[in-house]
Write an enzyme that holds these catalytic residues in place. Sequence first.
Site, mmCIF file in Angstrom:
data_model
loop_
_atom_site.group_PDB
_atom_site.id
_atom_site.type_symbol
_atom_site.label_atom_id
_atom_site.label_comp_id
_atom_site.label_asym_id
_atom_site.label_seq_id
_atom_site.Cartn_x
_atom_site.Cartn_y
_atom_site.Cartn_z
ATOM 1 N N MET A 149 0.816 -1.222 0.000
ATOM 2 C CA MET A 149 0.000 0.000 0.000
ATOM 3 C C MET A 149 0.851 1.274 0.000
ATOM 4 S SD MET A 149 -3.254 -0.926 2.454
ATOM 5 C CE MET A 149 -2.337 -0.747 3.972
ATOM 6 N N HIS B 265 0.905 3.854 -1.897
ATOM 7 C CA HIS B 265 0.134 5.065 -2.165
ATOM 8 C C HIS B 265 -0.564 5.555 -0.897
ATOM 9 C CE1 HIS B 265 -2.383 1.604 -2.356
ATOM 10 N NE2 HIS B 265 -3.449 2.175 -2.884
ATOM 11 N N TYR B 266 -1.048 4.620 -0.080
ATOM 12 C CA TYR B 266 -1.714 4.970 1.172
ATOM 13 C C TYR B 266 -0.727 5.555 2.172
ATOM 14 C CZ TYR B 266 -3.692 4.130 5.834
ATOM 15 O OH TYR B 266 -4.103 4.263 7.137
ATOM 16 N N TYR B 267 0.419 4.892 2.350
ATOM 17 C CA TYR B 267 1.398 5.379 3.321
ATOM 18 C C TYR B 267 2.004 6.713 2.892
ATOM 19 C CZ TYR B 267 1.029 0.922 5.723
ATOM 20 O OH TYR B 267 0.545 -0.154 6.428
ATOM 21 N N LYS C 201 -0.653 9.290 3.873
ATOM 22 C CA LYS C 201 -0.690 9.505 5.318
ATOM 23 C C LYS C 201 0.576 10.201 5.806
ATOM 24 C CE LYS C 201 -4.665 7.852 6.781
ATOM 25 N NZ LYS C 201 -5.680 8.731 7.402
#
Length: 267
Positions: free
Chosen positions: A153, A155-157, A160
Amino acid sequence: MDLQLAGKTALVTGSHRGTGRVIAETMAREGARVVVHGFELADAQAVVDGIAVAGGEAHAVAGDIMSDESARAVFHAAVKAVGPIDILINNYGTADAGSWTKSETADWIEAYEKNVLSAVRLTRAAMPAMKERRWGRIIMLGTIGSTEPAARMPHYYAAKGALATMTISLAKELAGTGITVNIVSPGLIRTKEVEERFLAQGYEKGWGTSWDEVEPHVLKNFMNNLTGKVTLTQEVADLVAFVASPRAGSLMALNLRIDGGTTALVT
């Protein structure tokens, strides 16, 4: 401890489900007037109804916060319901599956829209009135992955991580205004979805059929920590409520990790 939230107004984005719902319920239980936000009004209203049964005050608003216009509409609906917003909790965000090989550019942009720009839009709407009243709380919901991101993930990290750095920038922008800005970053949380997923894995792998049997294997194989238990949603909500309270006036520009010691770092 009285958190002195009586008379305060709070908007919690994405509070129609999951951790956001528990945060909204906790804020209401502590005496705040809460605006529950969801993408569908019926979902938000269901949370409001539960809060009302428990003796709290809450109001439902609905709308997409992934565009400037719709986010403004959500914020204006919240103000219409409860008056000026004292506390903004940017809880909404998603951890969509992906990888370096499978996530396309559009996935990276979508992760940024959901996890960063949604918070930017509501924050910019809330700041002027908070400045006028010389008091406010802005809280982001992050992840320990902004401190120790995984390979999965990405793109998510990355999104965030941007939310965490944005928090510090905003805190500096609002220095001396009476508004505090912080980010609360959980690790693995024992949500209903997490519990169901690992109970299913536990059954398949022969770990057991109850959470007490499965939890040690979850910690060993997925995310170990120093407490020996997975963090509860209520524990996250309790921390958010304290950070949102007048008692937390000296907490500023902090990344408050609540992960049972998974990231045992000196920072």
